[in-house]
Design a protein around this motif. Sequence first.
Motif, PDB file in Angstrom:
ATOM      1  N   TYR B 182      -4.981 -10.444  -2.416  1.00 37.25           N
ATOM      2  CA  TYR B 182      -3.672 -11.078  -2.271  1.00 37.25           C
ATOM      3  C   TYR B 182      -3.104 -10.864  -0.877  1.00 37.25           C
ATOM      4  CZ  TYR B 182      -2.015  -6.343  -3.273  1.00 37.25           C
ATOM      5  OH  TYR B 182      -1.809  -4.993  -3.245  1.00 37.25           O
ATOM      6  N   LEU B 183      -2.236 -11.800  -0.520  1.00 37.04           N
ATOM      7  CA  LEU B 183      -1.526 -11.732   0.751  1.00 37.04           C
ATOM      8  C   LEU B 183      -0.056 -11.887   0.393  1.00 37.04           C
ATOM      9  CD1 LEU B 183      -2.156 -11.732   3.874  1.00 37.04           C
ATOM     10  CD2 LEU B 183      -1.818 -14.203   3.784  1.00 37.04           C
ATOM     11  N   THR B 184       0.752 -10.945   0.803  1.00 38.49           N
ATOM     12  CA  THR B 184       2.160 -11.000   0.433  1.00 38.49           C
ATOM     13  C   THR B 184       3.030 -10.496   1.578  1.00 38.49           C
ATOM     14  OG1 THR B 184       3.841 -10.115  -1.064  1.00 38.49           O
ATOM     15  CG2 THR B 184       1.872  -8.763  -0.759  1.00 38.49           C
ATOM     16  N   SER B 185       4.212 -11.076   1.682  1.00 41.84           N
ATOM     17  CA  SER B 185       5.149 -10.619   2.715  1.00 41.84           C
ATOM     18  C   SER B 185       5.893  -9.378   2.251  1.00 41.84           C
ATOM     19  CB  SER B 185       6.154 -11.726   3.030  1.00 41.84           C
ATOM     20  OG  SER B 185       6.886 -12.046   1.866  1.00 41.84           O
ATOM     21  N   LYS B 186       5.768  -9.081   0.945  1.00 39.67           N
ATOM     22  CA  LYS B 186       6.422  -7.889   0.408  1.00 39.67           C
ATOM     23  C   LYS B 186       5.371  -6.938  -0.130  1.00 39.67           C
ATOM     24  CE  LYS B 186      10.300 -10.636  -1.297  1.00 39.67           C
ATOM     25  NZ  LYS B 186      10.838 -11.245  -2.503  1.00 39.67           N
ATOM     26  N   PRO B 187       4.617  -6.270   0.749  1.00 40.13           N
ATOM     27  CA  PRO B 187       3.562  -5.401   0.239  1.00 40.13           C
ATOM     28  C   PRO B 187       4.174  -4.272  -0.582  1.00 40.13           C
ATOM     29  CG  PRO B 187       3.744  -5.234   2.647  1.00 40.13           C
ATOM     30  CD  PRO B 187       4.793  -6.173   2.200  1.00 40.13           C
ATOM     31  N   GLY B 188       3.495  -3.909  -1.594  1.00 44.46           N
ATOM     32  CA  GLY B 188       3.978  -2.840  -2.448  1.00 44.46           C
ATOM     33  C   GLY B 188       2.819  -2.456  -3.323  1.00 44.46           C
ATOM     34  N   LYS B 189       3.043  -1.586  -4.250  1.00 42.67           N
ATOM     35  CA  LYS B 189       1.944  -1.198  -5.122  1.00 42.67           C
ATOM     36  C   LYS B 189       1.672  -2.283  -6.150  1.00 42.67           C
ATOM     37  CE  LYS B 189       1.675   3.733  -4.818  1.00 42.67           C
ATOM     38  NZ  LYS B 189       1.602   4.991  -5.549  1.00 42.67           N
ATOM     39  N   PRO B 190       0.409  -2.601  -6.369  1.00 42.00           N
ATOM     40  CA  PRO B 190       0.101  -3.495  -7.487  1.00 42.00           C
ATOM     41  C   PRO B 190       0.563  -2.831  -8.791  1.00 42.00           C
ATOM     42  CG  PRO B 190      -1.854  -3.064  -6.160  1.00 42.00           C
ATOM     43  CD  PRO B 190      -0.782  -2.161  -5.661  1.00 42.00           C
ATOM     44  N   ILE B 191       0.883  -3.641  -9.772  1.00 46.90           N
ATOM     45  CA  ILE B 191       1.379  -3.049 -11.016  1.00 46.90           C
ATOM     46  C   ILE B 191       0.295  -2.184 -11.650  1.00 46.90           C
ATOM     47  CG2 ILE B 191       3.224  -4.639 -11.569  1.00 46.90           C
ATOM     48  CD1 ILE B 191       1.315  -6.310 -13.165  1.00 46.90           C
ATOM     49  N   LYS B 192       0.757  -1.145 -12.333  1.00 39.87           N
ATOM     50  CA  LYS B 192      -0.131  -0.099 -12.797  1.00 39.87           C
ATOM     51  C   LYS B 192      -1.271  -0.618 -13.676  1.00 39.87           C
ATOM     52  CE  LYS B 192      -0.166   4.456 -14.888  1.00 39.87           C
ATOM     53  NZ  LYS B 192      -1.262   4.060 -15.765  1.00 39.87           N
ATOM     54  N   GLU B 193      -0.935  -1.532 -14.575  1.00 40.75           N
ATOM     55  CA  GLU B 193      -1.987  -1.986 -15.492  1.00 40.75           C
ATOM     56  C   GLU B 193      -3.113  -2.707 -14.762  1.00 40.75           C
ATOM     57  OE1 GLU B 193       1.365  -4.917 -17.006  1.00 40.75           O
ATOM     58  OE2 GLU B 193      -0.365  -4.870 -18.317  1.00 40.75           O
ATOM     59  N   LEU B 194      -2.846  -3.215 -13.565  1.00 33.60           N
ATOM     60  CA  LEU B 194      -3.912  -3.840 -12.798  1.00 33.60           C
ATOM     61  C   LEU B 194      -4.782  -2.779 -12.121  1.00 33.60           C
ATOM     62  CD1 LEU B 194      -2.003  -6.827 -11.207  1.00 33.60           C
ATOM     63  CD2 LEU B 194      -3.476  -6.837 -13.203  1.00 33.60           C
ATOM     64  N   GLU B 195      -4.141  -1.708 -11.656  1.00 29.58           N
ATOM     65  CA  GLU B 195      -4.909  -0.630 -11.026  1.00 29.58           C
ATOM     66  C   GLU B 195      -5.872   0.027 -12.007  1.00 29.58           C
ATOM     67  OE1 GLU B 195      -1.814   1.874  -9.527  1.00 29.58           O
ATOM     68  OE2 GLU B 195      -2.069   1.085  -7.508  1.00 29.58           O
ATOM     69  N   ASP B 196      -5.459   0.046 -13.282  1.00 28.67           N
ATOM     70  CA  ASP B 196      -6.261   0.743 -14.276  1.00 28.67           C
ATOM     71  C   ASP B 196      -7.427  -0.080 -14.809  1.00 28.67           C
ATOM     72  OD1 ASP B 196      -4.544   2.775 -13.957  1.00 28.67           O
ATOM     73  OD2 ASP B 196      -3.445   2.462 -15.831  1.00 28.67           O
ATOM     74  N   GLN B 197      -7.552  -1.345 -14.376  1.00 30.95           N
ATOM     75  CA  GLN B 197      -8.604  -2.188 -14.931  1.00 30.95           C
ATOM     76  C   GLN B 197      -9.979  -1.734 -14.446  1.00 30.95           C
ATOM     77  OE1 GLN B 197      -8.783  -4.435 -17.215  1.00 30.95           O
ATOM     78  NE2 GLN B 197      -6.614  -4.164 -17.641  1.00 30.95           N
ATOM     79  N   PRO B 198     -10.840  -1.362 -15.374  1.00 27.87           N
ATOM     80  CA  PRO B 198     -12.178  -0.987 -14.947  1.00 27.87           C
ATOM     81  C   PRO B 198     -12.911  -2.220 -14.417  1.00 27.87           C
ATOM     82  CG  PRO B 198     -12.045  -1.053 -17.349  1.00 27.87           C
ATOM     83  CD  PRO B 198     -10.664  -1.348 -16.834  1.00 27.87           C
ATOM     84  N   GLY B 199     -13.654  -2.024 -13.350  1.00 23.46           N
ATOM     85  CA  GLY B 199     -14.500  -3.114 -12.868  1.00 23.46           C
ATOM     86  C   GLY B 199     -13.784  -4.169 -12.066  1.00 23.46           C
ATOM     87  N   LEU B 200     -12.474  -4.016 -11.830  1.00 22.77           N
ATOM     88  CA  LEU B 200     -11.777  -5.010 -11.021  1.00 22.77           C
ATOM     89  C   LEU B 200     -11.213  -4.360  -9.769  1.00 22.77           C
ATOM     90  CD1 LEU B 200     -10.578  -8.033 -10.987  1.00 22.77           C
ATOM     91  CD2 LEU B 200      -8.437  -6.835 -11.442  1.00 22.77           C
ATOM     92  N   ALA B 201     -11.565  -4.919  -8.633  1.00 22.10           N
ATOM     93  CA  ALA B 201     -11.007  -4.431  -7.377  1.00 22.10           C
ATOM     94  C   ALA B 201      -9.840  -5.326  -6.993  1.00 22.10           C
ATOM     95  CB  ALA B 201     -12.078  -4.469  -6.292  1.00 22.10           C
ATOM     96  N   THR B 202      -8.640  -4.774  -6.888  1.00 17.77           N
ATOM     97  CA  THR B 202      -7.482  -5.534  -6.431  1.00 17.77           C
ATOM     98  C   THR B 202      -7.098  -5.015  -5.058  1.00 17.77           C
ATOM     99  OG1 THR B 202      -6.696  -5.616  -8.706  1.00 17.77           O
ATOM    100  CG2 THR B 202      -5.131  -6.249  -7.018  1.00 17.77           C
ATOM    101  N   GLU B 203      -7.054  -5.897  -4.071  1.00 17.96           N
ATOM    102  CA  GLU B 203      -6.725  -5.400  -2.738  1.00 17.96           C
ATOM    103  C   GLU B 203      -5.986  -6.431  -1.898  1.00 17.96           C
ATOM    104  OE1 GLU B 203     -10.201  -5.206  -0.062  1.00 17.96           O
ATOM    105  OE2 GLU B 203     -11.423  -5.624  -1.830  1.00 17.96           O
ATOM    106  N   ALA B 204      -5.085  -5.933  -1.075  1.00 15.79           N
ATOM    107  CA  ALA B 204      -4.385  -6.777  -0.117  1.00 15.79           C
ATOM    108  C   ALA B 204      -5.354  -7.130   1.007  1.00 15.79           C
ATOM    109  CB  ALA B 204      -3.181  -6.035   0.441  1.00 15.79           C
ATOM    110  N   VAL B 205      -5.320  -8.392   1.448  1.00 16.20           N
ATOM    111  CA  VAL B 205      -6.161  -8.762   2.584  1.00 16.20           C
ATOM    112  C   VAL B 205      -5.292  -8.818   3.839  1.00 16.20           C
ATOM    113  CG1 VAL B 205      -7.962  -9.994   1.335  1.00 16.20           C
ATOM    114  CG2 VAL B 205      -5.880 -11.213   2.029  1.00 16.20           C
ATOM    115  N   GLY B 206      -5.950  -8.798   4.995  1.00 16.72           N
ATOM    116  CA  GLY B 206      -5.217  -8.687   6.244  1.00 16.72           C
ATOM    117  C   GLY B 206      -4.726 -10.003   6.815  1.00 16.72           C
TER     118      GLY B 206
END
Lengths: 335, 335
Positions: B182-206
């Motif tokens: 994701y690309l966002t003008s308001k960077p912040g922590k992804p919501i917790k339930e997304l961080e906990d997903q096994p096998g899914l990488a969620t990351e901000a791109v540059g």
Amino acid sequence: MAQKHKVVVTRKLIAEAQNLLNTVPGLEVVQWPSEQPCERSWLLEHAKGAAGILLMLSDKCDEELVSKAGDQLKVIASFSVGIDHVDRKALKERHIRLGFTPTCLTDAVADLTVMLILMAQRRGGEAMGKVLAGEWPQMPWHPLLMTGPQIRGCTVGFLGFGRIAQATLKRLLPFGIKRAIYLTSKPGKPIKELEDQPGLATEAVGSIEQLAAESDVVIVGCPLTPDTKHIVNADFFSRMKKTAVLINIARGPVVDTDALVAALDGGQIFGAGLDVIENEPNIQADHPLLKQPRCVLMPHIGSATIETREDMAIESVKNLLAGLKGEAMVNEYEL
Amino acid sequence: MAQKHKVVVTRKLIAEAQNLLNTVPGLEVVQWPSEQPCERSWLLEHAKGAAGILLMLSDKCDEELVSKAGDQLKVIASFSVGIDHVDRKALKERHIRLGFTPTCLTDAVADLTVMLILMAQRRGGEAMGKVLAGEWPQMPWHPLLMTGPQIRGCTVGFLGFGRIAQATLKRLLPFGIKRAIYLTSKPGKPIKELEDQPGLATEAVGSIEQLAAESDVVIVGCPLTPDTKHIVNADFFSRMKKTAVLINIARGPVVDTDALVAALDGGQIFGAGLDVIENEPNIQADHPLLKQPRCVLMPHIGSATIETREDMAIESVKNLLAGLKGEAMVNEYEL
């Protein structure tokens, strides 16, 4: 395979499957050179002497074909989930093994099922139709314009609760559905990950009448048999909620088309999403169902993803080779 | 509210919201008597003396309206997520509070986003079109007929990563997506339930270039600002994968329509699913995008569910009443 085996393949295959086939030593591959259906006369002519035949849903595998092939025929590898095109008795009598590809399309069909549910609830076909017809400028916004029921809080009813139904249910959980009910001829334990879902009640119902009456979304996913033909009929629709939608991703004749048209026409149900229909593909532009704005009809594209068709092609080749070698297939049909 | 307050409501409301409004003592309700848009002249005429106005996206709330209303005007309650129709400066100068309804449509829009992704990947519009045109009988089955990319294993790229984007991502997890960027003008922590997903990488791109290049599905979910207008343009499309789809559920002008038509025409991308478009609703039947079979265009029905519109109506009434009483609104826009 020290001995040279002739195999007949009724279609040009996707690259990876074709490569797999081409690199097997000791194989004489006779292949229809196009992605379009193979001519029957070509197949009958070339089958003679074949040890294996890889064929499609559109190629009839009957007494005539297997007797033309001859006694050395060991395996039919069908690039399909269904095997209605295969005369199983003719194969069994000759101890010919039958391979098929029932598992690799589960994800693709479950994906399409979710798409059809949302299209039916959210009036997707009707909405697209209005835009395409240039009607959008004449649709002044008001709070109930083009509204449909929301999936959050719904009871989803599964008529048939096999692999595809369960994969669909898994996908529906984060949409906030409230309850999943199902009717199946093969009762068994629901899969563990469904039992563990907090806040979701999954339960078998006692009758088709109950399934019709309590569901906001009905998903037809059962096999077509003499018992299930027209099991979704006028009586079924009369018990459904006016806000409910009917989805059919199984086989057309499970649903009585005339009764469905009447139910949509009379507002007995909210909408329908179909990937299959009776008498497909012979559906003309004047078919009465196509006049129903709340019905979305797709041309049987449930398994039509590039990845799934590649998987099916590769699995068909593997089944063919296993049949020649007398080894275990990826999926063998018990004759 | 001992004092009698006049409130103006520019639309007939859904039953539950109407009841809520009608049962408040000490309120003089002046209401446009239809679900169709209110006439501007009616609104200007009746605004005089109002302490509160409940209005829709289609009702312009400007200097003229608030000055016609008079100094006693305390609150504007807008039945909408967007507030482009409201002159915030005019309200701020007069200390008029602004209520709106940004949260209750998250589920409905996220549902529609999933529908559009599947429709774009699975060629749903094209497939329906062929059936409606009576072409199904002339489509002989072959392994790659009407195939599209499968969502399993995809990288999903979010341009804007707010409530709706995150709710969409939650829904996509059981489809087997591989990666969310994701690309966002308001960077912040992804919501917790997304961080906990096994096998899914969620990351901000540059960069937006990276988002375009690495995504199999691009979801436009950012607000429209001078900076985001046409941020999805010819350069963006030139970096996208040929097998990727573009989804826009935000605002039409974020995507350069001419560039989208060219990208579809030239096969630079696989398909598109849009709920919004530049110059909507003035889209005529000969619009060049409607000639693209791989583009699905819905008439801005993201929040069009019965439940959501009920929630929005109720929330608007609550905001109106809170504004009159000087209490906390469900959602107040900071002027």
